[in-house]
Design a protein around this motif. Structure first.
Motif, PDB file in Angstrom:
ATOM      1  N   ASP A 564       0.835  -1.194   0.000  1.00 31.80           N
ATOM      2  CA  ASP A 564       0.000   0.000   0.000  1.00 31.80           C
ATOM      3  C   ASP A 564       0.875   1.250   0.000  1.00 31.80           C
ATOM      4  OD1 ASP A 564      -2.333  -1.476   0.087  1.00 31.80           O
ATOM      5  OD2 ASP A 564      -2.768  -1.061   2.208  1.00 31.80           O
ATOM      6  N   ILE A 565       0.330   2.330  -0.580  1.00 31.34           N
ATOM      7  CA  ILE A 565       0.964   3.642  -0.501  1.00 31.34           C
ATOM      8  C   ILE A 565       0.153   4.492   0.472  1.00 31.34           C
ATOM      9  CG2 ILE A 565       1.537   5.758  -1.733  1.00 31.34           C
ATOM     10  CD1 ILE A 565       3.318   3.497  -2.589  1.00 31.34           C
ATOM     11  N   PRO A 566       0.716   4.854   1.629  1.00 34.82           N
ATOM     12  CA  PRO A 566      -0.038   5.644   2.612  1.00 34.82           C
ATOM     13  C   PRO A 566      -0.398   7.022   2.072  1.00 34.82           C
ATOM     14  CG  PRO A 566       1.919   4.647   3.596  1.00 34.82           C
ATOM     15  CD  PRO A 566       2.057   4.492   2.108  1.00 34.82           C
ATOM     16  N   ARG A 567      -1.431   7.599   2.680  1.00 36.53           N
ATOM     17  CA  ARG A 567      -1.892   8.907   2.246  1.00 36.53           C
ATOM     18  C   ARG A 567      -1.158  10.050   2.943  1.00 36.53           C
ATOM     19  NH1 ARG A 567      -6.106  10.512  -0.825  1.00 36.53           N
ATOM     20  NH2 ARG A 567      -6.832   8.347  -0.987  1.00 36.53           N
ATOM     21  N   SER A 568      -0.638   9.802   4.156  1.00 37.84           N
ATOM     22  CA  SER A 568      -0.007  10.878   4.909  1.00 37.84           C
ATOM     23  C   SER A 568       0.984  10.316   5.905  1.00 37.84           C
ATOM     24  CB  SER A 568      -1.071  11.697   5.669  1.00 37.84           C
ATOM     25  OG  SER A 568      -1.645  10.893   6.698  1.00 37.84           O
ATOM     26  N   GLN A 569       1.858  11.189   6.403  1.00 37.52           N
ATOM     27  CA  GLN A 569       2.801  10.789   7.434  1.00 37.52           C
ATOM     28  C   GLN A 569       2.058  10.411   8.714  1.00 37.52           C
ATOM     29  OE1 GLN A 569       5.959  10.581   6.489  1.00 37.52           O
ATOM     30  NE2 GLN A 569       6.791   9.857   8.440  1.00 37.52           N
ATOM     31  N   PRO A 586      -5.514   4.262   2.165  1.00 37.14           N
ATOM     32  CA  PRO A 586      -4.286   4.439   1.353  1.00 37.14           C
ATOM     33  C   PRO A 586      -4.566   5.173   0.048  1.00 37.14           C
ATOM     34  CG  PRO A 586      -5.044   2.161   1.294  1.00 37.14           C
ATOM     35  CD  PRO A 586      -5.869   2.845   2.340  1.00 37.14           C
ATOM     36  N   LEU A 587      -3.568   5.907  -0.402  1.00 32.64           N
ATOM     37  CA  LEU A 587      -3.682   6.622  -1.672  1.00 32.64           C
ATOM     38  C   LEU A 587      -3.755   5.636  -2.827  1.00 32.64           C
ATOM     39  CD1 LEU A 587      -3.534   9.409  -3.147  1.00 32.64           C
ATOM     40  CD2 LEU A 587      -1.057   9.036  -3.273  1.00 32.64           C
ATOM     41  N   PHE A 588      -2.877   4.640  -2.815  1.00 32.29           N
ATOM     42  CA  PHE A 588      -2.900   3.531  -3.769  1.00 32.29           C
ATOM     43  C   PHE A 588      -2.787   2.239  -2.954  1.00 32.29           C
ATOM     44  CE2 PHE A 588      -0.881   7.016  -6.198  1.00 32.29           C
ATOM     45  CZ  PHE A 588      -1.782   7.104  -7.243  1.00 32.29           C
ATOM     46  N   ARG A 589      -3.381   1.190  -3.494  1.00 33.70           N
ATOM     47  CA  ARG A 589      -3.435  -0.075  -2.764  1.00 33.70           C
ATOM     48  C   ARG A 589      -2.533  -1.129  -3.395  1.00 33.70           C
ATOM     49  NH1 ARG A 589      -7.338  -0.377   1.040  1.00 33.70           N
ATOM     50  NH2 ARG A 589      -8.958   1.251   1.020  1.00 33.70           N
ATOM     51  N   PHE A 590      -2.153  -2.084  -2.561  1.00 38.19           N
ATOM     52  CA  PHE A 590      -1.458  -3.275  -3.043  1.00 38.19           C
ATOM     53  C   PHE A 590      -2.194  -3.818  -4.268  1.00 38.19           C
ATOM     54  CE2 PHE A 590      -1.392  -7.936  -3.090  1.00 38.19           C
ATOM     55  CZ  PHE A 590      -0.033  -8.209  -3.097  1.00 38.19           C
TER      56      PHE A 590
END
Length: 606
Positions: A564-569, A586-590
């Motif tokens: 996954d790509i997280p949306r924020s710190q 998440p901004l983008f997913r697995f």
């Protein structure tokens, strides 16, 4: 390559005898000093073996072989192309053949087939074929491709005289800040288990033998759940934590590796906190090595500790304290005793043979205990055929290592691993109906982070954005530079792009469509880049040509995100480090990744 060999003088030299008989014969002949040397596996710089390495706190390679009877070395650097590499390993084998009982050297290496250049974890490809990082293989997701890669790497290693891979790394990337993610297969245990097993089969075959390269799978029992995402190479990263009770999840790829037959296993530096296991580094941890790995999981292969957990070391003259987490208060000889009682067979990155000899002479460790590990280590050397012919054919090495067939396969994999995350229809073009990618050949291209010579084969190089139709920008995923020892080689800390990077992209995006490629060695916070870019792609180790082939439609990207790509710190800090897919929204997913449409007639790359 067989050099002149005499008839067997002793049973251990006779290839017609069973391996176990040969092992027993040689163990019975070895002195304690010979046995001690077998239990140490340290770094060898690929320079003249007689070179004094005191600047690194090490004796010369030749003296470690002759005086300390060491026969396992982790190669660092390269003496040149294939022929020079093979000639060097042959020269060292000749030293070993004239020492003691002539025990051949097992040469090992960290990964050498991708783009990383970290002397504590991986090396750039050099003379070998070049492939995407392990993350890129995961992005493609094909067991067949992973096994093909491992088989090609096996052939190149064999030609060079390397018989042990200090990989695969099958930790799970559940903590997005961790600096070792680039060497993993990502966040998912099922994907990692499938690809890790294929990797082992490619190197070792169905059974370990004379055509195999042994694998040292790491880092048992899973090095991903690091507190605050820090790495246990450093004291501030020594703790592994399991707030989501995810210990068993991280163990799953290692069950698959054992089933696939991995010959060796490396415990990590970290110490488990808040579990049923002793709170000491895994290399010292009897409850993990003997209790879990040996007794519960039935692994009877070689266990080698991670590097430098007993004695202090030196990097470019700077003192690096031993990574003796949980036992820092113990003297080196006491740490060594704890490692041996934990059940490990070898000490990685160490050459303190005198301490082991002292432990045995004092009665603190029995010679019978040492013999158990000696037998395992000799068994592997014999099974690999090293006693029967440790030399390699230097002419063949020149042909095999980095040959065009292997390099071509690596380039194909680089292209396939590219992952497209955004491909918008340009808003500033009249009557635009198709996404910006693939690009038409012949466009005027302004580029940053891309070689102008690579762009020139596909379009016209523009000196500034005002003269361009499109901008192509290649970025490195963000990290916080660290200082001291090997810390600068580990890309750790914040996943946020700097305001300077974002402002630069905004400035460009206000003028022309911007295509951004990010080298994604960790799950970077891509939100500001995705907002500004007309197209966003990520790679996991790919050349300029590979990336441009995808952008201009000459190759089809197949990559899908391996995490996954997280949306924020804030989302990163809130997620549990041992739990997969735990980041909020998440901004983008697995598994995300777009296919590209075909290039229109008359367009597309070269």
């Amino acid at each position: 390559m067989s050099e002149l060999r005499t008839a067997p003088e002793h049973p251990y030299q006779d290839p017609q005898l069973p391996v176990e008989q040969r092992v027993a014969d040689l163990v019975s002949r070895l002195s304690l000093e010979d046995k001690a040397g077998l239990l140490f596996h340290t770094i060898a710089l690929m320079v003249d073996p007689s070179t004094d390495l005191e600047v690194m706190g090490m004796p010369s390679l030749e003296s470690m072989i002759r005086d300390r009877r060491m026969t396992h070395f982790n190669l660092v650097g390269s003496p040149g192309a294939g022929r020079e590499f093979a000639a060097w390993t042959n020269s060292v084998q000749r030293i070993a053949s004239r020492t003691g009982w002539g025990i051949p050297i097992t040469f090992s290496t960290d990964p050498r087939h991708s783009f990383s250049d970290n002397p504590a974890a991986a090396m750039a490809a050099g003379p070998f074929s070049q492939w995407p990082e392990t993350l890129g293989l995961a992005a493609i997701g094909s067991e067949e491709l992973v096994q093909q890669f491992a088989d090609i790497a096996r052939k190149e290693y064999l030609a060079a005289g390397i018989r042990l891979a200090l990989h695969p790394q099958i930790d799970l990337a559940t903590e997005p800040r961790w600096s070792r993610i680039v060497g993993t297969f990502g966040e998912d245990a099922d994907l990692t288990s499938r690809l890790g097993a294929a990797y082992i089969r490619g190197f070792q075959g169905d059974m370990l033998g004379a055509d195999s390269v042994s694998t040292m799978t790491k880092h048992f029992p899973g090095g991903g759940p690091q507190k605050d995402g820090e790495d246990p190479h450093f004291p501030y990263g020594r703790e592994q934590v399991y707030p989501g009770d995810g210990f068993a999840y991280h163990l799953r790829p290692f069950l698959a590796a054992i089933e696939a037959g991995t010959s060796q296993m490396m415990p990590y530096y970290g110490m488990p906190v808040g579990t049923e296991y002793e709170e000491v580094g895994f290399g010292f941890n009897k409850s993990v090595i003997t209790g879990l790995l040996r007794q519960e999981l039935g692994f009877d292969g070689i266990v080698c500790t991670d590097w430098s957990i007993v004695t202090d070391s030196s990097v470019q003259g700077e003192l690096i304290e031993a990574r003796a987490w949980g036992v820092e208060h113990l003297a080196p000889i006491d740490r060594l005793e704890k490692v041996l009682h934990a059940g490990a067979d070898q000490l990685g990155g160490e050459h303190c043979t005198e301490l082991l000899i002292e432990l045995v002479h004092s009665g603190r460790v029995s010679e019978d205990r040492i013999d158990v590990s000696v037998a395992r280590l000799l068994r592997e050397k014999l099974t690999l055929g090293l006693f029967d012919d440790p030399y390699v054919d230097e002419d063949q090495a020149e042909i095999v290592i980095g040959n065009e067939e292997f390099r071509s396969a690596g380039r194909v994999a680089q292209r396939a691993s590219v992952t497209v995350l955004k491909n918008a229809v340009p808003t500033d073009a009249s009557n635009a109906t198709r996404p910006i990618l693939p690009l038409a050949s012949g466009l005027r291209v302004y580029a940053e982070g891309v070689a102008a010579t690579a762009v020139a084969t596909r379009g016209e190089v523009a000196a500034n954005p005002e003269e361009a139709d499109v901008a192509i920008i290649r970025l490195q995923a963000p990290f916080e530079p660290r200082t001291g020892g090997v810390a600068p080689y580990f890309r750790a800390g914040s996943l946020e792009f700097t305001e300077h990077d974002v402002s630069r992209l905004r400035e460009l995006a206000e003028r022309i469509p911007v295509i951004v490629d990010v080298y994604l060695d960790r799950p970077a916070l891509l939100a500001p880049v995705a907002e500004l870019a007309a197209a966003l792609i990520v790679d996991y180790g790919a050349s300029d040509d590979a990336v441009l082939d995808v952008l201009f439609g000459a190759a089809a990207p197949e990559g899908r995100l391996p995490f996954d790509i997280p949306r924020s710190q804030e989302a990163v800090a809130a997620q549990r480090p041992d739990v997969p897919f735990d980041t909020a929204d998440p901004l983008f997913r697995f598994g995300d990744g777009l296919d590209l449409p075909s290039a229109p007639d008359g367009e597309g790359g070269s």
